[in-house]
Design a protein around this motif. Structure first.
Motif, short mmCIF file in Angstrom:
data_model
loop_
_atom_site.label_atom_id
_atom_site.label_comp_id
_atom_site.label_asym_id
_atom_site.label_seq_id
_atom_site.Cartn_x
_atom_site.Cartn_y
_atom_site.Cartn_z
N VAL A 57 0.85 -1.20 0.00
CA VAL A 57 0.00 0.00 0.00
C VAL A 57 0.88 1.25 0.00
CG1 VAL A 57 -1.65 1.34 1.37
CG2 VAL A 57 -1.98 -1.12 1.08
N PHE A 58 1.90 1.25 0.81
CA PHE A 58 2.82 2.38 0.90
C PHE A 58 3.53 2.61 -0.43
CE2 PHE A 58 6.87 4.40 1.93
CZ PHE A 58 6.51 5.38 2.85
N CYS A 59 4.03 1.53 -1.04
CA CYS A 59 4.71 1.65 -2.33
C CYS A 59 3.75 2.10 -3.43
CB CYS A 59 5.36 0.32 -2.71
SG CYS A 59 6.79 -0.13 -1.70
N SER A 60 2.53 1.58 -3.41
CA SER A 60 1.52 1.98 -4.39
C SER A 60 1.23 3.47 -4.28
CB SER A 60 0.22 1.19 -4.19
OG SER A 60 0.42 -0.18 -4.37
N PHE A 61 1.07 3.96 -3.06
CA PHE A 61 0.76 5.36 -2.84
C PHE A 61 1.88 6.27 -3.35
CE2 PHE A 61 1.19 9.11 -0.07
CZ PHE A 61 0.00 9.74 -0.35
N LEU A 62 3.11 5.97 -2.96
CA LEU A 62 4.22 6.81 -3.39
C LEU A 62 4.40 6.78 -4.91
CD1 LEU A 62 7.09 6.36 -0.76
CD2 LEU A 62 5.46 8.22 -1.01
N ALA A 63 4.31 5.58 -5.50
CA ALA A 63 4.47 5.47 -6.95
C ALA A 63 3.37 6.23 -7.68
CB ALA A 63 4.47 4.00 -7.36
N THR A 64 2.15 6.14 -7.19
CA THR A 64 1.03 6.85 -7.82
C THR A 64 1.21 8.36 -7.73
OG1 THR A 64 -0.49 5.02 -7.30
CG2 THR A 64 -1.47 7.17 -7.80
N VAL A 65 1.64 8.84 -6.57
CA VAL A 65 1.88 10.28 -6.41
C VAL A 65 2.95 10.76 -7.38
CG1 VAL A 65 2.80 12.04 -4.84
CG2 VAL A 65 1.12 10.38 -4.01
N ILE A 66 4.03 10.01 -7.50
CA ILE A 66 5.13 10.39 -8.39
C ILE A 66 4.66 10.42 -9.85
CG2 ILE A 66 7.38 9.66 -9.30
CD1 ILE A 66 7.99 8.58 -6.48
N VAL A 67 3.86 9.43 -10.24
CA VAL A 67 3.37 9.37 -11.62
C VAL A 67 2.35 10.50 -11.87
CG1 VAL A 67 1.99 8.02 -13.24
CG2 VAL A 67 3.81 6.92 -11.95
N LYS A 68 1.43 10.69 -10.95
CA LYS A 68 0.39 11.70 -11.15
C LYS A 68 0.94 13.12 -11.16
CE LYS A 68 -2.95 8.75 -11.47
NZ LYS A 68 -3.59 8.50 -12.80
N LEU A 69 2.04 13.34 -10.44
CA LEU A 69 2.67 14.65 -10.44
C LEU A 69 3.50 14.90 -11.69
CD1 LEU A 69 3.80 15.05 -6.71
CD2 LEU A 69 1.86 16.14 -7.86
N GLY A 70 3.62 13.88 -12.53
CA GLY A 70 4.30 14.04 -13.80
C GLY A 70 5.80 13.83 -13.78
N TYR A 71 6.34 13.36 -12.66
CA TYR A 71 7.78 13.13 -12.60
C TYR A 71 8.20 11.90 -13.40
CZ TYR A 71 7.90 16.58 -8.84
OH TYR A 71 7.78 17.73 -8.11
N VAL A 72 7.27 10.94 -13.55
CA VAL A 72 7.53 9.72 -14.32
C VAL A 72 6.32 9.48 -15.21
CG1 VAL A 72 7.90 7.22 -14.24
CG2 VAL A 72 9.01 8.70 -12.56
N GLU A 73 6.59 9.16 -16.48
CA GLU A 73 5.51 8.88 -17.42
C GLU A 73 5.13 7.41 -17.39
OE1 GLU A 73 3.66 10.75 -19.40
OE2 GLU A 73 4.59 12.62 -18.71
N PRO A 74 3.84 7.07 -17.20
CA PRO A 74 3.43 5.65 -17.27
C PRO A 74 3.49 5.17 -18.72
CG PRO A 74 1.50 7.06 -17.08
CD PRO A 74 2.70 7.97 -16.93
N ILE A 75 3.68 3.88 -18.88
CA ILE A 75 3.73 3.32 -20.23
C ILE A 75 2.30 3.03 -20.69
CG2 ILE A 75 5.98 2.29 -19.79
CD1 ILE A 75 4.58 -0.43 -19.63
N GLY A 76 2.13 2.93 -22.00
CA GLY A 76 0.82 2.57 -22.52
C GLY A 76 0.58 1.07 -22.36
N MET A 77 -0.29 0.70 -21.44
CA MET A 77 -0.55 -0.71 -21.18
C MET A 77 -2.04 -0.98 -21.34
SD MET A 77 0.29 -3.07 -17.83
CE MET A 77 2.03 -2.71 -17.92
#
Length: 358
Positions: A57-77
């Motif tokens: 849960v902790f890792c999901s939250f941090l990863a989601t925040v980083i992606v949603k803030l635009g620091y990392v682009e998600p891949i097209g899946m």
């Protein structure tokens, strides 16, 4: 002369950076393993599913925040790719983390590290079934020697608990299957996942699967446990360490190779055995060490043989070929500055590392 000195400086800089990554990974990996052992066995929180679920849960939250803030682009899946590739791997990863952490309730860290020497055996067996590993009598003989060494180490274990051994064996089984599926489902689909996007897609699936045993097994026990201790500072720092380890794993592989990671794994195994003995006073007998040394030597020999085969394959591939595997490219780079006697990942190229949270 100046060019030669510049090349020499660049080589030593590369070596320093590589071993800096290795040191970071060894430190974080050892910290997470020892921290998990302490939390589950000594801090008043003996709930491995809950701890593992909290990590995800902790890792999901941090990863989601980083992606949603635009620091990392998600891949097209696509939905189909997620269901067929990520979900099965998430299921197996949940099993690996849960079962591996549960084993700490019964076994010492040192003995668990000895049992983990069976990972190449499991990966080889699963790989032969799925066609990702080539069967040979010589390799089978090598795997039997590894198994014999672990059996001897187990025979010499003073605090041998069958339930703990069974949990660790199941964890090895799920992890070896996961590594094989990563190779089949992700690599063959050409998915390029960095540390953040891996957690962004994988951690929620893993958490969803962990919710089932948590709700059915541990939640009722936790509600009825009058002695339960939940220290927010400890839980947050423990999850942060697990998140940092996930980052270090992919940083090490991305900047060097999975092979370099397994050089550090050799040091880490012996370090954890020593730390378990020193910090938790886990008994380590001469039979333990003798059996593990035999398994360790057989694993190293297998890895050296596999490494030589990879080098031979890489030499036949032109460096400019578009089909050159990224791991082979890293391997060729590593081979210029490091000894060939390294411990290679048993299974996939970029994924075989130790389980981050165990």
């Amino acid at each position: 002369m100046a060019i030669s000195e510049e090349k020499s400086k660049a080589m030593w800089l590369q070596i320093a950076v590589t071993y800096g990554y290795v040191t970071l990974w060894i430190g974080l990996s050892s910290t997470v393993i020892m921290y998990n052992k302490w939390v589950l066995s000594f801090s008043g929180f003996p709930y491995p599913v809950a701890l593992t679920l909290w990590h995800m849960v902790f890792c999901s939250f941090l990863a989601t925040v980083i992606v949603k803030l635009g620091y990392v682009e998600p891949i097209g899946m696509s939905r189909e790719t997620y269901l067929r590739a990520i979900v099965p791997i998430g299921f197996l990863y949940a099993g690996t983390l849960w079962l591996g952490n549960a084993a700490y309730l019964y076994l010492s860290v040192s003995f668990i590290q000895m049992l983990k020497a069976l990972m190449p055996v499991a990966v080889f067996g699963v790989g032969c079934i799925f066609g990702t590993e080539a069967y040979s009598p010589a390799t089978l003989a090598n795997m039997l020697v590894v198994s014999l060494g672990v059996a001897i180490a187990s025979w010499g274990e003073i605090n041998f608990v069958l339930v703990g051994v069974a949990l660790q064996m199941l964890s090895i089984a799920t992890e070896s299957t996961r590594l094989t599926l990563v190779q089949i489902l992700l690599q063959r689909r050409g998915l390029k996942l960095n540390p953040i996007t891996t957690l962004y897609y994988l951690a929620p699936a893993c958490a969803a699967f962990l919710l089932v045993p948590f709700a059915l097994i541990e939640a009722p026990k936790m509600l009825a446990d009058a002695e339960l201790v939940i220290a927010p500072a400890i839980m947050i720092s423990n999850a942060a360490a697990a998140f940092g380890l996930n980052m270090a794993v992919f940083l090490l592989i991305g900047k060097t190779s999975a092979l370099t990671m397994n050089i550090g794994g050799v040091v880490k195994d012996w370090l954890l055995i020593a730390l378990s003995w020193a910090l938790f006073h886990s008994p380590v007998t001469a039979v333990n060490l003798g059996g593990y040394a035999l398994a360790f030597a057989a694993v190293c020999w297998y890895n050296v043989q596999k490494l030589n085969a990879m080098r031979a394959a890489a030499e036949k591939t032109a460096p400019s070929s578009e089909s050159t595997d990224e791991e082979l490219a890293s391997l060729m780079k590593d081979g210029k500055t490091r000894s060939p006697s390294v411990k290679r990942p048993a299974g996939t190229s970029a994924e075989h590392k130790r389980s981050p949270s165990t």
